[in-house]
Design a protein around this motif. Structure first.
Motif, PDB file in Angstrom:
ATOM      1  N   ILE A  40       0.852  -1.187   0.000  1.00  0.00           N
ATOM      2  CA  ILE A  40       0.000   0.000   0.000  1.00  0.00           C
ATOM      3  C   ILE A  40       0.891   1.241   0.000  1.00  0.00           C
ATOM      4  N   PRO A  41       0.706   2.151  -0.949  1.00  0.00           N
ATOM      5  CA  PRO A  41       1.545   3.358  -0.979  1.00  0.00           C
ATOM      6  C   PRO A  41       1.481   4.124   0.341  1.00  0.00           C
ATOM      7  N   HIS A  42       2.639   4.529   0.825  1.00  0.00           N
ATOM      8  CA  HIS A  42       2.698   5.267   2.080  1.00  0.00           C
ATOM      9  C   HIS A  42       3.671   6.433   1.954  1.00  0.00           C
ATOM     10  N   VAL A  43       3.658   7.288   2.938  1.00  0.00           N
ATOM     11  CA  VAL A  43       4.513   8.476   2.951  1.00  0.00           C
ATOM     12  C   VAL A  43       5.570   8.300   4.030  1.00  0.00           C
ATOM     13  N   LYS A  44       6.833   8.403   3.639  1.00  0.00           N
ATOM     14  CA  LYS A  44       7.915   8.305   4.605  1.00  0.00           C
ATOM     15  C   LYS A  44       7.945   9.538   5.500  1.00  0.00           C
ATOM     16  N   LEU A  47       9.969  11.541  11.465  1.00  0.00           N
ATOM     17  CA  LEU A  47       9.514  11.499  12.848  1.00  0.00           C
ATOM     18  C   LEU A  47       8.685  10.263  13.145  1.00  0.00           C
ATOM     19  N   TYR A  48       7.766   9.896  12.213  1.00  0.00           N
ATOM     20  CA  TYR A  48       6.819   8.814  12.466  1.00  0.00           C
ATOM     21  C   TYR A  48       7.112   7.551  11.655  1.00  0.00           C
ATOM     22  N   HIS A  49       8.276   7.463  11.042  1.00  0.00           N
ATOM     23  CA  HIS A  49       8.682   6.313  10.242  1.00  0.00           C
ATOM     24  C   HIS A  49       7.940   6.305   8.911  1.00  0.00           C
ATOM     25  N   TYR A  50       6.629   6.090   8.928  1.00  0.00           N
ATOM     26  CA  TYR A  50       5.816   6.219   7.719  1.00  0.00           C
ATOM     27  C   TYR A  50       4.366   6.431   8.135  1.00  0.00           C
ATOM     28  N   LYS A  51       3.569   6.955   7.199  1.00  0.00           N
ATOM     29  CA  LYS A  51       2.152   7.187   7.465  1.00  0.00           C
ATOM     30  C   LYS A  51       1.362   6.960   6.185  1.00  0.00           C
ATOM     31  N   TYR A  52       0.048   6.838   6.323  1.00  0.00           N
ATOM     32  CA  TYR A  52      -0.837   6.636   5.179  1.00  0.00           C
ATOM     33  C   TYR A  52      -1.716   7.862   4.969  1.00  0.00           C
ATOM     34  N   GLU A  53      -1.942   8.179   3.709  1.00  0.00           N
ATOM     35  CA  GLU A  53      -2.947   9.176   3.364  1.00  0.00           C
ATOM     36  C   GLU A  53      -4.297   8.461   3.289  1.00  0.00           C
ATOM     37  N   GLU A  54      -5.329   9.041   3.920  1.00  0.00           N
ATOM     38  CA  GLU A  54      -6.611   8.352   4.009  1.00  0.00           C
ATOM     39  C   GLU A  54      -7.187   8.008   2.646  1.00  0.00           C
ATOM     40  N   GLN A  55      -7.112   8.911   1.691  1.00  0.00           N
ATOM     41  CA  GLN A  55      -7.709   8.653   0.381  1.00  0.00           C
ATOM     42  C   GLN A  55      -7.032   7.496  -0.342  1.00  0.00           C
ATOM     43  N   VAL A  56      -5.776   7.234  -0.004  1.00  0.00           N
ATOM     44  CA  VAL A  56      -5.059   6.105  -0.595  1.00  0.00           C
ATOM     45  C   VAL A  56      -5.406   4.809   0.142  1.00  0.00           C
ATOM     46  N   LEU A  57      -5.472   4.880   1.446  1.00  0.00           N
ATOM     47  CA  LEU A  57      -5.680   3.691   2.273  1.00  0.00           C
ATOM     48  C   LEU A  57      -7.128   3.186   2.233  1.00  0.00           C
ATOM     49  N   ARG A  58      -8.069   4.108   2.111  1.00  0.00           N
ATOM     50  CA  ARG A  58      -9.483   3.754   2.228  1.00  0.00           C
ATOM     51  C   ARG A  58      -9.927   2.634   1.279  1.00  0.00           C
ATOM     52  N   PRO A  59      -9.609   2.680  -0.030  1.00  0.00           N
ATOM     53  CA  PRO A  59     -10.096   1.625  -0.928  1.00  0.00           C
ATOM     54  C   PRO A  59      -9.623   0.224  -0.533  1.00  0.00           C
ATOM     55  N   TYR A  60      -8.446   0.136   0.048  1.00  0.00           N
ATOM     56  CA  TYR A  60      -7.941  -1.170   0.479  1.00  0.00           C
ATOM     57  C   TYR A  60      -8.766  -1.698   1.649  1.00  0.00           C
ATOM     58  N   ILE A  61      -9.021  -0.843   2.623  1.00  0.00           N
ATOM     59  CA  ILE A  61      -9.756  -1.267   3.818  1.00  0.00           C
ATOM     60  C   ILE A  61     -11.217  -1.552   3.501  1.00  0.00           C
ATOM     61  N   GLU A  62     -11.783  -0.807   2.578  1.00  0.00           N
ATOM     62  CA  GLU A  62     -13.204  -0.984   2.256  1.00  0.00           C
ATOM     63  C   GLU A  62     -13.508  -2.364   1.683  1.00  0.00           C
ATOM     64  N   GLN A  63     -12.538  -3.010   1.085  1.00  0.00           N
ATOM     65  CA  GLN A  63     -12.787  -4.318   0.475  1.00  0.00           C
ATOM     66  C   GLN A  63     -12.789  -5.452   1.495  1.00  0.00           C
ATOM     67  N   ALA A  64     -12.431  -5.175   2.749  1.00  0.00           N
ATOM     68  CA  ALA A  64     -12.264  -6.224   3.753  1.00  0.00           C
ATOM     69  C   ALA A  64     -13.326  -6.142   4.840  1.00  0.00           C
ATOM     70  N   ASP A  65     -13.516  -7.261   5.531  1.00  0.00           N
ATOM     71  CA  ASP A  65     -14.369  -7.307   6.716  1.00  0.00           C
ATOM     72  C   ASP A  65     -13.527  -7.195   7.993  1.00  0.00           C
ATOM     73  N   ILE A  66     -12.314  -7.741   7.911  1.00  0.00           N
ATOM     74  CA  ILE A  66     -11.388  -7.726   9.045  1.00  0.00           C
ATOM     75  C   ILE A  66     -10.069  -7.144   8.552  1.00  0.00           C
ATOM     76  N   THR A  77       0.749   2.430  11.271  1.00  0.00           N
ATOM     77  CA  THR A  77       0.000   1.417  12.007  1.00  0.00           C
ATOM     78  C   THR A  77      -1.229   2.034  12.657  1.00  0.00           C
ATOM     79  N   ILE A  78      -1.051   3.206  13.250  1.00  0.00           N
ATOM     80  CA  ILE A  78      -2.174   3.908  13.880  1.00  0.00           C
ATOM     81  C   ILE A  78      -3.179   4.359  12.831  1.00  0.00           C
ATOM     82  N   ASP A  79      -2.680   4.879  11.710  1.00  0.00           N
ATOM     83  CA  ASP A  79      -3.566   5.318  10.632  1.00  0.00           C
ATOM     84  C   ASP A  79      -4.473   4.178  10.176  1.00  0.00           C
ATOM     85  N   ALA A  80      -3.898   2.988  10.005  1.00  0.00           N
ATOM     86  CA  ALA A  80      -4.663   1.840   9.523  1.00  0.00           C
ATOM     87  C   ALA A  80      -5.722   1.420  10.533  1.00  0.00           C
ATOM     88  N   MET A  81      -5.365   1.362  11.806  1.00  0.00           N
ATOM     89  CA  MET A  81      -6.338   0.961  12.821  1.00  0.00           C
ATOM     90  C   MET A  81      -7.446   2.005  12.968  1.00  0.00           C
TER      91      MET A  81
END
Length: 330
Positions: A40-44, A47-66, A77-81
């Motif tokens: 999943i594309p992320h931003v280095k 300070l925080y090692h890496y983070k996710y942009e919500e608009q990028v992460l959302r389509p991946y999470i929407e396809q799952a139940d868990i 990790t926090i962004d994903a949870m």
């Protein structure tokens, strides 16, 4: 049938291997489906090692139940949870935890975890899975639903039970090291404490040897078949790491009849009580390392017992039970 998305940092290593093994085991299960592991594309972030942009992460999470989030001391990790929680997904969290003292930036890692990660886990996770006794104690100190499961044996690395003939073909002085040579956590420099010319040392991994030695052969980017051939010829694997939350390499070696010497900070040892063919030495203690190498070289390994403890199908069943339980289906 619930669909499970595995999220981890886009790096090769133990966590990536763990996720890919879970996909191989449960990617085509009749009761739950682990989706293919995706970078999943992320931003280095410095300070925080890496983070996710919500608009990028959302389509991946929407396809799952868990959403099964893997990571430690990273904003991603926090962004994903957080996003999975907002979208109403059940969350399984696996930290692949390392003691703060073994992190590259111990004080910063401890501060980040206590201020941000711990709160996110307590608020968003439905269950935490752990892979050794130490991280079980750590997460159980503040989270009520912790399940410890070892990593499964990678079935792609299994070979037939070694025969007496194949065991007899092993080089009685051959020592194997598998790992990134230039990673200070792997402790490769300990190899140079072994007396030169006494062993045939084969090192498999990227990096530059710190010094040339006549008894060291360096292998880089070799295919699986060539690595398997080295396991079949070796009489010992050494894992001199500063810390390993588990150690796939040790498991691969033991399952193929190669004894292992590891530092006491390699946590696969939590599962090896009562089995033969392994030893631990005190990390950084050169004399103890050399002694354990000589004592363990060529020992017989409890192969059947190893394969039973880390049986892939049994472990897959434990994860399947967790996934179904968080969905309220079992």
């Amino acid at each position: 049938m619930p669909k499970i998305l595995l999220i981890r940092e886009n790096l090769k290593g133990g966590t990536d291997n763990y996720c890919k093994v879970l996909h191989r085991l449960l990617g085509h299960d009749n009761d739950c489906q682990v989706l293919p592991v995706t970078d999943i594309p992320h931003v280095k972030s410095a300070l925080y090692h890496y983070k996710y942009e919500e608009q990028v992460l959302r389509p991946y999470i929407e396809q799952a139940d868990i959403v099964h989030v893997n990571g430690y001391t990273a904003q991603g990790t926090i962004d994903a949870m957080r996003l999975a929680h907002r979208l109403g997904k059940k969350i399984v969290y696996t930290g692949h935890w390392h003691p703060f003292s073994c992190l590259r930036h111990p004080a910063l890692g401890k501060l980040f975890f206590n201020m941000k990660m711990k709160r996110a886990i307590m608020r968003y996770a439905d269950v935490v899975t752990t892979i050794n006794n130490e991280d079980t104690r750590f997460f159980s100190s503040f989270f009520p639903n912790v399940v410890q499961i070892p990593h499964p044996l990678n079935e792609q690395c299994r070979t037939d039970e070694p025969s007496e003939a194949s065991i007899g073909q092993r080089d009685p002085q051959m020592i194997l090291f598998v790992g990134r040579i230039d990673d200070p956590v792997k402790g490769f420099e300990q190899i140079y404490a072994l007396p030169e010319g006494h062993y045939h040392i084969h090192c498999v991994g990227k990096g530059v040897l710190p010094a040339e030695r006549s008894d060291i052969t360096h292998h880089v980017n070799i295919p699986t078949e060539e690595l398997t051939a080295l396991y079949q010829k070796a009489s010992l694997l050494v894992v001199p790491s500063k810390y390993e939350a588990f150690c796939f390499v040790a498991l691969e070696a033991l399952s193929q009849g190669v004894p292992v010497v590891m530092s006491e900070r390699v946590r696969i040892a939590d599962y090896l009580t009562g089995t033969a063919g392994w030893a631990v030495y005190r990390y950084g203690d050169t004399k103890d390392f050399i002694a354990k190498v000589e004592q363990t070289l060529g020992q017989t390994v409890s192969i059947d017992r190893i394969r039973h403890i880390f049986d892939p199908q049994a472990i897959a069943g434990k994860y399947k039970q967790i996934y179904l339980e968080v969905r309220g289906e079992k």
